[in-house]
Design a protein around this motif. Structure first.
Motif, PDB file in Angstrom:
ATOM      1  N   ILE A 224       0.799  -0.982   0.056  1.00 13.04           N
ATOM      2  CA  ILE A 224       0.052   0.148   0.094  1.00 13.04           C
ATOM      3  C   ILE A 224       0.833   1.314  -0.062  1.00 13.04           C
ATOM      4  CG2 ILE A 224      -2.072   1.370   1.200  1.00 13.04           C
ATOM      5  CD1 ILE A 224      -2.703  -1.206   2.632  1.00 13.04           C
ATOM      6  N   ASP A 225       0.563   2.203  -0.984  1.00 14.26           N
ATOM      7  CA  ASP A 225       1.480   3.376  -1.036  1.00 14.26           C
ATOM      8  C   ASP A 225       2.913   3.078  -1.054  1.00 14.26           C
ATOM      9  OD1 ASP A 225      -0.703   4.733  -1.505  1.00 14.26           O
ATOM     10  OD2 ASP A 225      -0.997   5.711   0.289  1.00 14.26           O
ATOM     11  N   GLY A 226       3.315   1.837  -1.454  1.00 17.47           N
ATOM     12  CA  GLY A 226       4.921   1.528  -1.460  1.00 17.47           C
ATOM     13  C   GLY A 226       5.129   0.829  -0.378  1.00 17.47           C
ATOM     14  N   LYS A 227       4.525   0.642   0.672  1.00 18.33           N
ATOM     15  CA  LYS A 227       4.838  -0.023   1.823  1.00 18.33           C
ATOM     16  C   LYS A 227       4.321  -1.557   1.729  1.00 18.33           C
ATOM     17  CE  LYS A 227       4.287   1.320   6.883  1.00 18.33           C
ATOM     18  NZ  LYS A 227       3.646   2.047   7.583  1.00 18.33           N
ATOM     19  N   ASP A 228       5.204  -2.217   2.299  1.00 21.14           N
ATOM     20  CA  ASP A 228       4.807  -3.744   2.324  1.00 21.14           C
ATOM     21  C   ASP A 228       3.889  -3.825   3.617  1.00 21.14           C
ATOM     22  OD1 ASP A 228       6.171  -4.856   0.219  1.00 21.14           O
ATOM     23  OD2 ASP A 228       8.049  -4.592   0.937  1.00 21.14           O
ATOM     24  N   VAL A 229       2.637  -4.748   3.391  1.00 17.24           N
ATOM     25  CA  VAL A 229       1.803  -4.706   4.452  1.00 17.24           C
ATOM     26  C   VAL A 229       1.346  -6.186   4.607  1.00 17.24           C
ATOM     27  CG1 VAL A 229      -0.660  -4.219   5.423  1.00 17.24           C
ATOM     28  CG2 VAL A 229       1.014  -2.405   4.046  1.00 17.24           C
ATOM     29  N   VAL A 230       1.548  -6.631   5.823  1.00 17.85           N
ATOM     30  CA  VAL A 230       0.936  -8.157   5.772  1.00 17.85           C
ATOM     31  C   VAL A 230      -0.378  -8.096   6.664  1.00 17.85           C
ATOM     32  CG1 VAL A 230       1.448 -10.172   6.784  1.00 17.85           C
ATOM     33  CG2 VAL A 230       3.336  -8.960   6.005  1.00 17.85           C
ATOM     34  N   THR A 231      -1.241  -8.769   6.509  1.00 18.87           N
ATOM     35  CA  THR A 231      -2.668  -8.708   7.139  1.00 18.87           C
ATOM     36  C   THR A 231      -3.111 -10.104   7.105  1.00 18.87           C
ATOM     37  OG1 THR A 231      -4.514  -7.547   7.319  1.00 18.87           O
ATOM     38  CG2 THR A 231      -3.918  -7.863   5.128  1.00 18.87           C
ATOM     39  N   ARG A 232      -4.424 -10.212   7.737  1.00 18.50           N
ATOM     40  CA  ARG A 232      -4.928 -11.534   7.676  1.00 18.50           C
ATOM     41  C   ARG A 232      -5.913 -11.671   6.606  1.00 18.50           C
ATOM     42  NH1 ARG A 232     -10.497 -10.692   8.805  1.00 18.50           N
ATOM     43  NH2 ARG A 232     -10.763  -8.324   9.723  1.00 18.50           N
ATOM     44  N   GLU A 233      -6.187 -12.952   6.150  1.00 19.31           N
ATOM     45  CA  GLU A 233      -6.973 -13.313   5.071  1.00 19.31           C
ATOM     46  C   GLU A 233      -8.474 -12.955   5.398  1.00 19.31           C
ATOM     47  OE1 GLU A 233      -7.006 -17.163   3.741  1.00 19.31           O
ATOM     48  OE2 GLU A 233      -8.585 -16.943   2.327  1.00 19.31           O
ATOM     49  N   GLY A 234      -8.967 -12.138   4.322  1.00 21.98           N
ATOM     50  CA  GLY A 234     -10.557 -11.718   4.472  1.00 21.98           C
ATOM     51  C   GLY A 234     -10.579 -10.396   5.031  1.00 21.98           C
ATOM     52  N   ALA A 235      -9.402  -9.660   5.334  1.00 26.54           N
ATOM     53  CA  ALA A 235      -9.404  -8.524   5.780  1.00 26.54           C
ATOM     54  C   ALA A 235      -9.856  -7.499   4.530  1.00 26.54           C
ATOM     55  CB  ALA A 235      -8.134  -7.716   6.394  1.00 26.54           C
ATOM     56  N   THR A 236     -10.419  -6.255   4.897  1.00 32.82           N
ATOM     57  CA  THR A 236     -10.429  -5.485   3.819  1.00 32.82           C
ATOM     58  C   THR A 236      -9.135  -4.620   3.504  1.00 32.82           C
ATOM     59  OG1 THR A 236     -11.421  -3.682   4.960  1.00 32.82           O
ATOM     60  CG2 THR A 236     -13.021  -5.026   4.272  1.00 32.82           C
ATOM     61  N   ILE A 237      -9.224  -3.916   2.668  1.00 32.80           N
ATOM     62  CA  ILE A 237      -8.164  -2.799   2.006  1.00 32.80           C
ATOM     63  C   ILE A 237      -7.951  -1.810   3.131  1.00 32.80           C
ATOM     64  CG2 ILE A 237      -7.129  -1.250   0.461  1.00 32.80           C
ATOM     65  CD1 ILE A 237      -8.048  -3.039  -1.734  1.00 32.80           C
ATOM     66  N   LEU A 238      -8.898  -1.279   3.425  1.00 32.00           N
ATOM     67  CA  LEU A 238      -8.939  -0.252   4.492  1.00 32.00           C
ATOM     68  C   LEU A 238      -8.597  -0.773   5.876  1.00 32.00           C
ATOM     69  CD1 LEU A 238     -10.171   2.694   5.313  1.00 32.00           C
ATOM     70  CD2 LEU A 238     -12.339   1.454   6.050  1.00 32.00           C
ATOM     71  N   GLU A 239      -8.908  -2.046   6.306  1.00 37.31           N
ATOM     72  CA  GLU A 239      -8.332  -2.311   7.505  1.00 37.31           C
ATOM     73  C   GLU A 239      -6.737  -2.534   7.483  1.00 37.31           C
ATOM     74  OE1 GLU A 239     -12.366  -4.982   9.042  1.00 37.31           O
ATOM     75  OE2 GLU A 239     -10.635  -5.804   7.578  1.00 37.31           O
ATOM     76  N   ALA A 240      -6.476  -3.202   6.171  1.00 38.20           N
ATOM     77  CA  ALA A 240      -5.044  -3.226   6.095  1.00 38.20           C
ATOM     78  C   ALA A 240      -4.223  -1.847   6.110  1.00 38.20           C
ATOM     79  CB  ALA A 240      -4.710  -4.090   4.981  1.00 38.20           C
ATOM     80  N   ALA A 241      -4.554  -1.136   5.590  1.00 40.31           N
ATOM     81  CA  ALA A 241      -4.304   0.379   5.689  1.00 40.31           C
ATOM     82  C   ALA A 241      -4.100   0.947   6.917  1.00 40.31           C
ATOM     83  CB  ALA A 241      -4.777   1.082   4.350  1.00 40.31           C
ATOM     84  N   ARG A 242      -5.445   0.759   7.731  1.00 41.73           N
ATOM     85  CA  ARG A 242      -5.351   1.547   9.091  1.00 41.73           C
ATOM     86  C   ARG A 242      -4.167   0.612   9.838  1.00 41.73           C
ATOM     87  NH1 ARG A 242     -11.359   3.721  10.095  1.00 41.73           N
ATOM     88  NH2 ARG A 242     -11.138   5.399   8.351  1.00 41.73           N
ATOM     89  N   SER A 243      -4.364  -0.609   9.856  1.00 43.31           N
ATOM     90  CA  SER A 243      -3.334  -1.334  10.674  1.00 43.31           C
ATOM     91  C   SER A 243      -1.723  -0.994  10.378  1.00 43.31           C
ATOM     92  CB  SER A 243      -3.450  -2.792  10.577  1.00 43.31           C
ATOM     93  OG  SER A 243      -2.942  -3.463   9.283  1.00 43.31           O
ATOM     94  N   ALA A 244      -1.535  -0.469   9.136  1.00 43.50           N
ATOM     95  CA  ALA A 244      -0.280  -0.320   8.776  1.00 43.50           C
ATOM     96  C   ALA A 244      -0.075   1.552   8.853  1.00 43.50           C
ATOM     97  CB  ALA A 244       0.168  -0.726   7.238  1.00 43.50           C
ATOM     98  N   GLY A 245      -0.901   1.913   9.621  1.00 41.08           N
ATOM     99  CA  GLY A 245      -0.921   3.386   9.859  1.00 41.08           C
ATOM    100  C   GLY A 245      -1.054   4.346   8.665  1.00 41.08           C
ATOM    101  N   ILE A 246      -1.652   3.586   7.648  1.00 44.14           N
ATOM    102  CA  ILE A 246      -1.947   4.702   6.245  1.00 44.14           C
ATOM    103  C   ILE A 246      -3.488   5.251   6.326  1.00 44.14           C
ATOM    104  CG2 ILE A 246      -2.053   4.602   3.793  1.00 44.14           C
ATOM    105  CD1 ILE A 246      -0.004   2.186   4.205  1.00 44.14           C
ATOM    106  N   PHE A 247      -3.580   6.335   6.022  1.00 43.79           N
ATOM    107  CA  PHE A 247      -4.754   7.096   6.205  1.00 43.79           C
ATOM    108  C   PHE A 247      -5.504   7.118   4.736  1.00 43.79           C
ATOM    109  CE2 PHE A 247      -7.444  10.779   5.348  1.00 43.79           C
ATOM    110  CZ  PHE A 247      -8.364  10.816   6.473  1.00 43.79           C
ATOM    111  N   ILE A 248      -6.779   6.768   4.893  1.00 47.32           N
ATOM    112  CA  ILE A 248      -7.844   6.631   3.704  1.00 47.32           C
ATOM    113  C   ILE A 248      -9.061   7.248   4.275  1.00 47.32           C
ATOM    114  CG2 ILE A 248      -9.273   5.422   2.119  1.00 47.32           C
ATOM    115  CD1 ILE A 248      -7.175   3.007   2.223  1.00 47.32           C
ATOM    116  N   PRO A 249      -9.402   8.515   3.568  1.00 46.74           N
ATOM    117  CA  PRO A 249     -10.667   9.022   4.382  1.00 46.74           C
ATOM    118  C   PRO A 249     -11.869   8.085   4.053  1.00 46.74           C
ATOM    119  CG  PRO A 249     -10.060   9.731   2.051  1.00 46.74           C
ATOM    120  CD  PRO A 249      -9.197   8.932   2.441  1.00 46.74           C
TER     121      PRO A 249
END
Lengths: 150, 642, 204
Positions: free
Chosen positions: C8-33
């Motif tokens: 996400i935005d150039g940053k490698d993110v690891v998340t659980r299967e079934g998560a949404t992109i928004l959840e993954a972004a938030r867990s990595a500290g990336i803001f989406i309005p």
């Protein structure tokens, strides 16, 4: 419409919450509109929140939450009818009975609705009055047809 | 009736059904599809029954009430077997003559036959009428030989043979492979390969699985699914069951519009009879395969044709779509794998199983195989349902089958694909019909509506009409569809009412992008198509409305005026009497004048002005000439002058 | 449950299967309005403001991050020219309803949205559905619901339930991004509560 009748309809659908729309269709079919008391009864019996029933009763076009006129007028606004002049038929009918689509006049003589396609495209423009189809109508002919309904 | 409990019993029953029919026996079939019923088929059937009794032919002649034959323009349609004599636009008054001449004496009633407008020749047999001659009616053709209440009629034409073959001679995997190889694409709009969808549903984890028939045919101007369901419900059920067997489903739902009461009635009857004959329910044909089906009536929402909205509705909720993925084939009804196909797609399945994928793919284009049923409507001579091989050109459909445009008018556009389809102009009429071909032209196959538009149709108004339709039918859940369409409709209305601004086109394009890219479901994503395709091919009409306040088609009410040509008016008084707004001033031997202030532009004057005078005309984009001075209004008859 | 790796935005993110992109972004500290999203509620996907650009196997598409599930090797861009342009139009469509809403004004500055782009609409409601969903999913009282569809869609209190439940709850009121919910509640209270509290009173 009495509660016993509503209960019988609900039972004929096994009392399942998923049958809500089918139950409402039957009540609408018999009573021609959905009184709030009936909705409350359905809500109690099917254990479906009244807010959801209210959404469904206003979301789907078949349902009416107020009493209907003696004569139900449906004007087809499907594409085939549209290119053959349905708008002019609708204008003429509105001028005659003084109400717009979705309305019922105060004397409960007519309820006017537009429909998206009656599938009688060969007959366009089409108007249905109490289930009877009148096809290939000019605005003046539509007005004449309606004058015969008291 | 004992349940049929093996393929052998089915064959035996079929042979009995066939042997009880004498191919030489007289049989009168009356089309009782909704179109013909609206023009009086019910009265014709009643009159036939009474007349047969009166003339002593009761029991001698069979009388059959069939589904839609397709040629709705000329209904009610009566076909008399074995010779297939076809009578059109039959009224109850014609019945005594049909019975006495044709049924008793074998004479053809010439005046009820089809007259070829180009040659003036009369055509006796149904199949020889040009409307039918150029069609390939593989799916729809059986409608005219089946009485929907007779399962024997269906069995007599190889009905349920495909089901028996699938259940006893094929594995589910083989059925899927056959459908995949046939490259059957969804007939409801999307064009997604049905076999692939089935495979996904079969392999998706989760039990039970469901199959669903989508008969929420909401496209205005399209009624082929209704006619199939009304006329041949067995075939849809057979296809559905083959699919259920392939996927591993034992429960199915048929979602059908409440506005189609006859389809509901005929389907219910068919389900009951199929069950009585062991062709539905537990242990179908003794194969061990159980299948139960439930009917769900839709309560009036176009968006429920979208598969996720349809599922919401089946679950008893408001029909608001949900996000995909997950797709219904993976996570559908009650979160279980669910395979949804439309009526026509299911109806194609028995054909593929009976004749094999190779026969199916021998018809069509590279990307689109088999046939497609279209409803050919609008400004066309032969309104009706037509089934054509994929790859036929639009021009052939309109002119060879449809018989061209009525009233000597000029063709302008063909609208295909329903409200979210597009308009195809004259220069593209040699386009071959297919999913990809229509999409490339900026339209789409959709469920198969084909609306012909002539020179009197305003293309800006057409865009406004469809966007209005979609605004009304949007579920309202997501913003780009609900609010974007609301604004697009306002802007388009402004343009058609003469308040358009030059910046409007750009704004409409931006709203189109937002709706297409950001909407939740296909309704919103495709909603801008009517605007985009009319702008692409008819930009000049937009410019005329915006810059010159002129409607080139003379359609948009706010941009036109009605004017009586003083040179042509003969003071016949027709328009004066008919005008509902009392906007016409005139009198005996006095040239009539339209009072532009009072005129409501209903068009009645133009309609009633006798063609031999043609004094009333429409004006747009230029000022109405001033009324002729009072002292020049007296009409001097030409005959007196001569 | 297995892991999913995406960028996400150039940053490698690891998340659980079934998560949404928004959840993954938030867990990595990336803001989406977001506007219709709420952590206690099921993903809804109504306002579409959280739209992002994704690339998978060479194809670039736009998806709505609050409902779109993550996949391995997905490349997500939370800002791009296209994303910003669509967010701007979405905001302008909402500002036609609620020009004075603080969260909308804040986003309008970020995306250069013009609150006067479209003619003003009568209702302040932007149909985020937070009130309706919160009442149904969290409080489980169903005192407020949707009515109608399309452009006529609105929120409406059910007087019979609202009169009983709302006076002691009102948890939904601060969720509303505009002042519409407050207004709708006050109107329901003024006009409908009394009639439903006395059984004898006729409807409406």
């Amino acid at each position: 419409m009495d509660n016993a009748r509503i209960d019988r309809i609900i039972e004929s659908h096994g009392g399942e919450a998923s049958s809500l729309i089918q139950v409402l269709l039957e009540i609408q079919g018999e009573n021609r509109w959905l009184p709030r008391e009936a909705l409350k009864r359905v809500s109690d019996r099917l254990q479906v929140p009244l807010s959801r029933i209210q959404h469904i009763a206003t979301f789907y076009k078949t349902f009416s939450l107020s009493p209907r006129g003696r004569h139900e007028v449906h004007i087809c606004m499907g594409t085939a009818c549209h290119v053959r002049g349905a708008t002019r038929v609708l204008d003429a009918v509105q001028d005659l009975i003084g109400i717009g689509p979705g309305d019922t006049d105060l004397n409960l003589r007519f309820s006017l609705d537009t429909v998206n396609c009656l599938g009688c495209c060969a007959l366009g423009p089409v108007m249905k009055v109490n289930g009877k189809t009148h096809g290939k109508l000019s605005p003046a002919e539509a007005v004449e047809v309606l004058k015969s309904y008291e | 009736m004992a349940r049929l409990s093996s393929p052998e019993e089915l064959e035996k029953f079929r042979q009995e059904a066939i042997s009880m029919r004498d191919p030489a026996r007289l049989c009168v079939s009356v089309c009782a599809g909704s179109g013909c019923v609206a023009t009086g088929a019910g009265e014709v059937i009643a009159a036939l029954g009474a007349e047969l009794r009166k003339q002593g032919l009761e029991g001698e002649v069979d009388l059959k009430r069939t589904g839609c034959h397709g040629f709705c323009e000329k209904g009610p349609i009566v076909v008399i077997a074995p010779e297939e004599i076809c009578y059109l636009e039959v009224t109850p008054e014609d019945i005594p003559e049909i019975v006495s001449a044709t049924l008793k004496e074998g004479r053809v009633v010439e005046r009820l036959l089809y007259v070829d407008p180009s040659t003036g020749e009369r055509v006796t047999r149904e199949a020889d009428i040009p409307f039918y001659k150029h069609q390939e009616r593989l799916v729809f053709g059986a409608n005219r030989t089946i009485a929907p209440e007779s399962i024997e009629d269906y069995l007599a034409i190889a009905g349920y043979q495909a089901l028996a073959k699938a259940l006893f001679e094929m594995t589910p995997e083989q059925v899927i492979a056959e459908v995949k190889e046939a490259h059957l694409r969804g007939r409801g709009g999307g064009g997604f390969p049905a076999g692939v969808k089935w495979e996904v549903a079969r392999e998706a984890p989760g039990e039970p699985k469901y199959v669903v028939v989508n008969c929420d045919e909401g496209d205005p101007g399209a009624y082929m699914d209704r006619s199939l369901m009304e006329g041949n419900p067995y075939r849809v059920l057979e296809g559905l069951m083959i699919g259920a067997y392939a996927i591993g489903a034992h429960e199915g739902y048929i979602y059908i519009r409440q506005e189609y009461p006859l389809a509901v009635e005929n389907l219910c009857g068919a389900m009951k009879r199929a069950e009585e004959h062991g062709l539905l329910g537990k242990n179908v044909l003794g194969s061990g395969f159980d299948f139960h089906v439930k009917l769900h009536r839709g309560a009036g929402a176009f968006v429920c044709g979208e598969e996720t909205a349809l599922l919401m509705s089946l679950e008893g909720k408001a029909g608001e779509p949900r996000a995909r993925p997950p797709y219904p084939a993976v996570r559908g009804l009650w979160a279980k794998p669910t395979c949804i196909n439309n009526v026509e797609t299911w109806a194609n399945v028995p054909l593929i199983i009976n004749q094999g994928a190779r026969a199916f793919t021998s018809i069509g284009t590279e990307g689109s195989k088999g046939t497609k049923i279209f409803s050919l409507v609008g400004k066309i001579n032969n309104t009706g349902l037509v089934e054509i091989p994929m790859g036929m050109t639009l021009r052939d459909i309109i002119y060879k089958i449809g018989g061209g445009i009525p009233g000597g008018k000029k063709f302008k556009a063909l609208q295909t694909g329903g409200p979210s389809g597009g308009c195809i102009p004259e220069e593209l009429l040699d386009l071959e019909v297919g999913f990809d071909e229509l999409t490339q032209a900026g339209s789409m196959m959709g469920s198969g509506g084909m609306i012909v538009m002539d020179e009197d149709t305003c293309m800006v108004d057409v865009a406004r009409y469809f966007i209005h339709f979609l605004t009304d039918e949007s579920c309202g859940k997501c913003l780009p569809c609900r609010e974007g369409l609301r604004q697009m409709h306002k802007i388009l209305s402004n343009i058609t009412e003469g308040r358009g601004k030059e910046s409007d086109i750009e704004l409409l394009e931006e709203l189109s992008e937002t709706a297409a890219e950001a909407s939740l479901c296909a309704l919103g994503k495709t909603a801008p198509n009517p605007f985009r395709s009319t702008l692409r091919y008819f930009k000049g009409e937009y410019e005329a409305h915006i810059k010159e306040k002129r409607c080139p088609a003379l359609y948009c009410k706010e941009l036109i005026s009605y004017y009586i040509d003083p040179e042509k008016c003969q003071a016949c008084g027709r328009c004066l009497r008919e005008c509902p707004a009392e906007a016409i001033d005139g009198g005996k031997k006095m040239i009539h004048i339209v009072d532009q202030e009072k005129c409501t532009k209903c068009g009645s004057c133009l309609e009633v002005c006798p063609p031999r005078f043609s004094a009333v005309r429409k004006i747009s984009g230029e000022p109405v000439p001033p009324p002729i001075p009072e002292d020049q209004r007296a009409i001097v008859r030409k005959s007196k002058k001569q | 449950m297995s892991e999913v790796r995406l960028q996400i935005d150039g940053k490698d993110v690891v998340t659980r299967e079934g998560a949404t992109i928004l959840e993954a972004a938030r867990s990595a500290g990336i803001f989406i309005p977001t506007l219709c999203h709420h952590e206690k509620l099921e993903p809804y996907g109504g306002c579409r403001i959280c739209i992002v650009e994704v690339e998978l196997r060479g194809a670039t598409t736009l998806v709505v991050s609050c409902v779109h599930p993550v996949e391995d090797d997905l490349v997500v861009r939370t800002r791009s020219e296209r994303v910003d342009r669509i967010r701007k139009t979405l905001l302008e469509l909402m500002l036609a309803h609620a020009p004075d809403s603080p969260p909308l004004q804040e986003l309008a500055v970020e995306y250069g949205a013009d609150k006067d782009r479209f003619e003003k609409e009568a209702s302040f409601c932007i149909h985020c559905g937070l009130c309706v969903r919160y009442c149904a999913e969290v409080v489980k009282k169903n005192a407020v619901g949707f009515v109608e569809r399309g452009t006529r869609k609105e929120i409406a209190f059910i007087p019979e339930i609202a009169a009983r439940e709302c006076p002691t709850c009102k948890e939904c009121l601060p969720l509303c991004p505009t002042s519409y919910l407050q207004a709708a509640f006050v109107l329901t209270e003024a006009f409908a509560f009394r009639s439903v509290s006395s059984e004898a009173a006729p409807e409406e």
